[in-house]
Design an enzyme around this catalytic site. Structure first.
Site, PDB file in Angstrom:
ATOM      1  N   GLN A 183      28.858  58.300  50.667  1.00  0.00           N
ATOM      2  CA  GLN A 183      28.976  58.980  51.960  1.00  0.00           C
ATOM      3  C   GLN A 183      30.392  59.476  52.233  1.00  0.00           C
ATOM      4  O   GLN A 183      30.615  60.651  52.528  1.00  0.00           O
ATOM      5  CB  GLN A 183      28.593  58.027  53.092  1.00  0.00           C
ATOM      6  CG  GLN A 183      27.133  57.851  53.363  1.00  0.00           C
ATOM      7  CD  GLN A 183      26.927  57.245  54.744  1.00  0.00           C
ATOM      8  OE1 GLN A 183      26.822  57.977  55.727  1.00  0.00           O
ATOM      9  NE2 GLN A 183      26.886  55.933  54.818  1.00  0.00           N
ATOM     10  N   LEU A 184      31.349  58.556  52.155  1.00  0.00           N
ATOM     11  CA  LEU A 184      32.722  58.923  52.474  1.00  0.00           C
ATOM     12  C   LEU A 184      33.307  59.847  51.412  1.00  0.00           C
ATOM     13  O   LEU A 184      34.006  60.803  51.735  1.00  0.00           O
ATOM     14  CB  LEU A 184      33.588  57.677  52.633  1.00  0.00           C
ATOM     15  CG  LEU A 184      35.050  57.918  53.011  1.00  0.00           C
ATOM     16  CD1 LEU A 184      35.145  58.726  54.309  1.00  0.00           C
ATOM     17  CD2 LEU A 184      35.789  56.595  53.142  1.00  0.00           C
TER      18      LEU A 184
ATOM     19  N   ASP B 246      35.099  54.178  35.348  1.00  0.00           N
ATOM     20  CA  ASP B 246      34.519  52.884  35.710  1.00  0.00           C
ATOM     21  C   ASP B 246      35.638  51.999  36.237  1.00  0.00           C
ATOM     22  O   ASP B 246      36.432  51.454  35.467  1.00  0.00           O
ATOM     23  CB  ASP B 246      33.857  52.249  34.483  1.00  0.00           C
ATOM     24  CG  ASP B 246      33.220  50.893  34.799  1.00  0.00           C
ATOM     25  OD1 ASP B 246      33.296  50.456  35.970  1.00  0.00           O
ATOM     26  OD2 ASP B 246      32.662  50.281  33.874  1.00  0.00           O
TER      27      ASP B 246
ATOM     28  N   THR C  59      27.776  48.421  49.254  1.00  0.00           N
ATOM     29  CA  THR C  59      27.570  48.430  50.703  1.00  0.00           C
ATOM     30  C   THR C  59      26.191  47.946  51.150  1.00  0.00           C
ATOM     31  O   THR C  59      25.896  47.955  52.340  1.00  0.00           O
ATOM     32  CB  THR C  59      27.790  49.842  51.264  1.00  0.00           C
ATOM     33  OG1 THR C  59      26.916  50.763  50.604  1.00  0.00           O
ATOM     34  CG2 THR C  59      29.235  50.280  51.063  1.00  0.00           C
TER      35      THR C  59
ATOM     36  N   THR D 166      36.153  47.062  56.024  1.00  0.00           N
ATOM     37  CA  THR D 166      35.033  47.005  56.950  1.00  0.00           C
ATOM     38  C   THR D 166      35.236  46.037  58.117  1.00  0.00           C
ATOM     39  O   THR D 166      36.037  45.091  58.015  1.00  0.00           O
ATOM     40  CB  THR D 166      33.766  46.573  56.185  1.00  0.00           C
ATOM     41  OG1 THR D 166      32.669  46.398  57.081  1.00  0.00           O
ATOM     42  CG2 THR D 166      33.987  45.252  55.460  1.00  0.00           C
TER      43      THR D 166
ATOM     44  N   TYR E  16      28.766  40.269  51.665  1.00  0.00           N
ATOM     45  CA  TYR E  16      29.413  41.582  51.756  1.00  0.00           C
ATOM     46  C   TYR E  16      30.791  41.448  52.393  1.00  0.00           C
ATOM     47  O   TYR E  16      31.801  41.924  51.855  1.00  0.00           O
ATOM     48  CB  TYR E  16      28.538  42.545  52.557  1.00  0.00           C
ATOM     49  CG  TYR E  16      29.214  43.845  52.916  1.00  0.00           C
ATOM     50  CD1 TYR E  16      29.552  44.769  51.933  1.00  0.00           C
ATOM     51  CD2 TYR E  16      29.513  44.152  54.241  1.00  0.00           C
ATOM     52  CE1 TYR E  16      30.186  45.962  52.260  1.00  0.00           C
ATOM     53  CE2 TYR E  16      30.139  45.341  54.578  1.00  0.00           C
ATOM     54  CZ  TYR E  16      30.475  46.242  53.586  1.00  0.00           C
ATOM     55  OH  TYR E  16      31.101  47.419  53.916  1.00  0.00           O
TER      56      TYR E  16
ATOM     57  N   LYS F  80      34.478  41.944  50.562  1.00  0.00           N
ATOM     58  CA  LYS F  80      35.381  42.987  51.064  1.00  0.00           C
ATOM     59  C   LYS F  80      36.724  42.385  51.473  1.00  0.00           C
ATOM     60  O   LYS F  80      37.778  42.990  51.243  1.00  0.00           O
ATOM     61  CB  LYS F  80      34.749  43.730  52.246  1.00  0.00           C
ATOM     62  CG  LYS F  80      33.568  44.618  51.872  1.00  0.00           C
ATOM     63  CD  LYS F  80      33.985  45.797  50.993  1.00  0.00           C
ATOM     64  CE  LYS F  80      34.761  46.842  51.760  1.00  0.00           C
ATOM     65  NZ  LYS F  80      35.087  48.026  50.906  1.00  0.00           N
TER      66      LYS F  80
ATOM     67  N   TRP G 278      30.085  51.019  60.953  1.00  0.00           N
ATOM     68  CA  TRP G 278      28.881  51.794  61.292  1.00  0.00           C
ATOM     69  C   TRP G 278      28.975  53.236  60.783  1.00  0.00           C
ATOM     70  O   TRP G 278      28.718  54.197  61.503  1.00  0.00           O
ATOM     71  CB  TRP G 278      28.657  51.790  62.801  1.00  0.00           C
ATOM     72  CG  TRP G 278      28.347  50.455  63.411  1.00  0.00           C
ATOM     73  CD1 TRP G 278      28.671  49.222  62.929  1.00  0.00           C
ATOM     74  CD2 TRP G 278      27.653  50.224  64.651  1.00  0.00           C
ATOM     75  NE1 TRP G 278      28.239  48.245  63.783  1.00  0.00           N
ATOM     76  CE2 TRP G 278      27.603  48.831  64.849  1.00  0.00           C
ATOM     77  CE3 TRP G 278      27.089  51.061  65.606  1.00  0.00           C
ATOM     78  CZ2 TRP G 278      26.996  48.249  65.963  1.00  0.00           C
ATOM     79  CZ3 TRP G 278      26.491  50.491  66.722  1.00  0.00           C
ATOM     80  CH2 TRP G 278      26.435  49.101  66.901  1.00  0.00           C
TER      81      TRP G 278
END
Length: 293
Positions: free
Chosen positions: A14-15, A41, A67, A106, A130, A134, A155
Site C-alpha cells: 500500500q505505502l 530480498d 502486516t 505502527t 505483530y 514491529k 489504520w
C-alpha cells in the site's frame, strides 16, 4: 535539488505503491529505486549490503512489513523475519554506507490502554505478535547506530491492495447491514498522505534523527469510520455499532491508539490532513477507477 539514490523496499504494498505515485505526480527529485522481494530480498543480510553499496544508496525508505495481524499469531517466524530481522539488515547496511534509514512502524507498539494521544516518548508495551515484532524492528534500528527516522502510523488505507476502506465498500455493496466495533478508537491514515510527508522530508533534506508519529488528524472509532465510508460512497447499508467482544480474536487489539502529531509538525514542519478530507479523496479515486474499468 536532491540527487540522492533512494531505495524503497516493499514497493508493491500500500505505502510503496502510494509513494511511487506521489513521486511521479510531484516530480520528487532524486534517483528512486523501487524494489520488492523479486528485486531485493531484505531478509538476506549479504544481499542487502551488496545492493546498497553497489547502487550507492544514500536514503532508504522501508515500506516492507508483515502486516497480517491475525496471521502473525500463527506465523511468528515469518512476522519476526520481515518486521525485525529484515529491518536489522537494512539498518546494518545503512550504518555501513552512512545512509539514512526511514523506517515505518505502527501504533501497535503501544498497549492501547491510554486515554490521551500517545507521544513518541511514551513507553512501548505491545501485546500482539505483530506489535512485538514491529517493536523489535524499532529496537534493531536504534541499536545499529545508523542515521534513522522512524515513522509510526496507524489504520493505513489506500486505493491499493487489501485494506479496511476497500473491504467495507465491498461488503456494503453486497449486504443490507453491517455490525462494526465502536470500542476501538484511533485515526485513519491515507497512505498517500504519509507518502507525501516522506517525500517532503527527503526533498527538504530535513533529516532530524528520531521517532515520529504520523497519522491523519482527528479521532474516530471503526464504527464512525465505516459510517463515513458508507456516506461518501452513497451506499444504502445500515451500520450498527457493536463491542469488539462480539468478534472473538486471538489478537488483543489496542482500544485506543490515537497518535500525537505535535513533534512531526514542530520538528519537520509537516502539515497533517484531516482524516475525512483524505478519505473523500481516496473514495473519489476508487470510484473513478471503477468507472474506467
Amino acid at each position: 535539488m536532491c540527487s540522492d539514490n533512494i531505495l524503497v523496499t516493499g514497493a508493491n504494498g500500500q505505502l510503496g505503491r502510494s509513494l511511487r505515485r506521489v513521486v511521479q505526480e510531484r516530480g520528487c527529485a532524486g534517483n528512486w529505486l523501487f524494489t520488492d522481494v523479486a528485486e531485493l530480498d531484505i531478509t538476506d543480510k549479504e544481499a542487502v549490503g551488496t545492493f546498497v553499496a553497489a547502487k550507492k544508496i544514500s536514503v532508504m525508505v522501508n515500506c516492507a512489513a508483515y502486516t497480517n495481524v491475525d496471521g502473525a499469531e500463527e506465523d511468528k517466524e515469518s512476522a519476526d523475519l520481515l518486521n525485525n530481522v529484515a529491518v536489522a539488515n537494512l539498518a546494518c547496511a545503512a550504518a555501513s554506507a552512512g545512509a539514512l534509514l526511514i523506517h515505518i512502524s505502527t501504533d501497535y507498539v503501544f498497549d492501547g490502554e491510554a486515554c490521551v494521544p500517545y507521544k513518541e516518548e511514551d513507553a512501548a508495551a505491545p501485546y500482539s505478535v505483530y506489535g512485538i515484532t514491529k517493536r523489535r524492528g524499532e529496537e534493531a534500528v536504534l541499536r545499529s547506530g545508523c542515521r534513522y527516522m522512524i515513522f509510526r502510523t496507524a489504520w493505513l488505507y489506500s486505493e491499493y491492495g487489501k485494506n479496511f476502506v476497500k473491504t467495507m465498500r465491498s461488503l456494503m455493496s453486497a449486504r443490507k447491514s453491517l455490525n462494526v466495533v465502536f470500542d476501538q478508537v484511533g485515526t485513519p491514515t491515507y497512505a498517500a498522505d504519509l507518502a507525501g510527508a516522506i517525500c517532503k522530508v527527503i526533498c527538504s533534506r530535513n533529516y532530524e534523527r528520531g521517532i515520529y508519529h504520523y497519522s491523519d488528524e482527528g479521532v474516530c472509532s471503526w464504527y464512525d469510520f465505516t459510517k463515513e465510508i458508507a456516506a461518501m460512497s452513497g451506499y444504502d447499508c445500515t451500520i450498527e455499532p457493536c463491542h469488539s467482544s462480539e468478534f472473538p480474536s486471538k489478537v488483543r487489539r489496542p482500544h485506543y491508539s490515537v497518535l500525537d502529531k505535535s513533534k512531526v509538525k514542530r520538528v519537520l514542519g509537516l502539515e497533517v490532513p484531516y482524516w475525512k478530507d483524505s478519505l473523500k479523496i481516496c473514495i473519489d479515486n476508487l470510484e473513478k477507477r471503477d468507472k474506467n474499468q
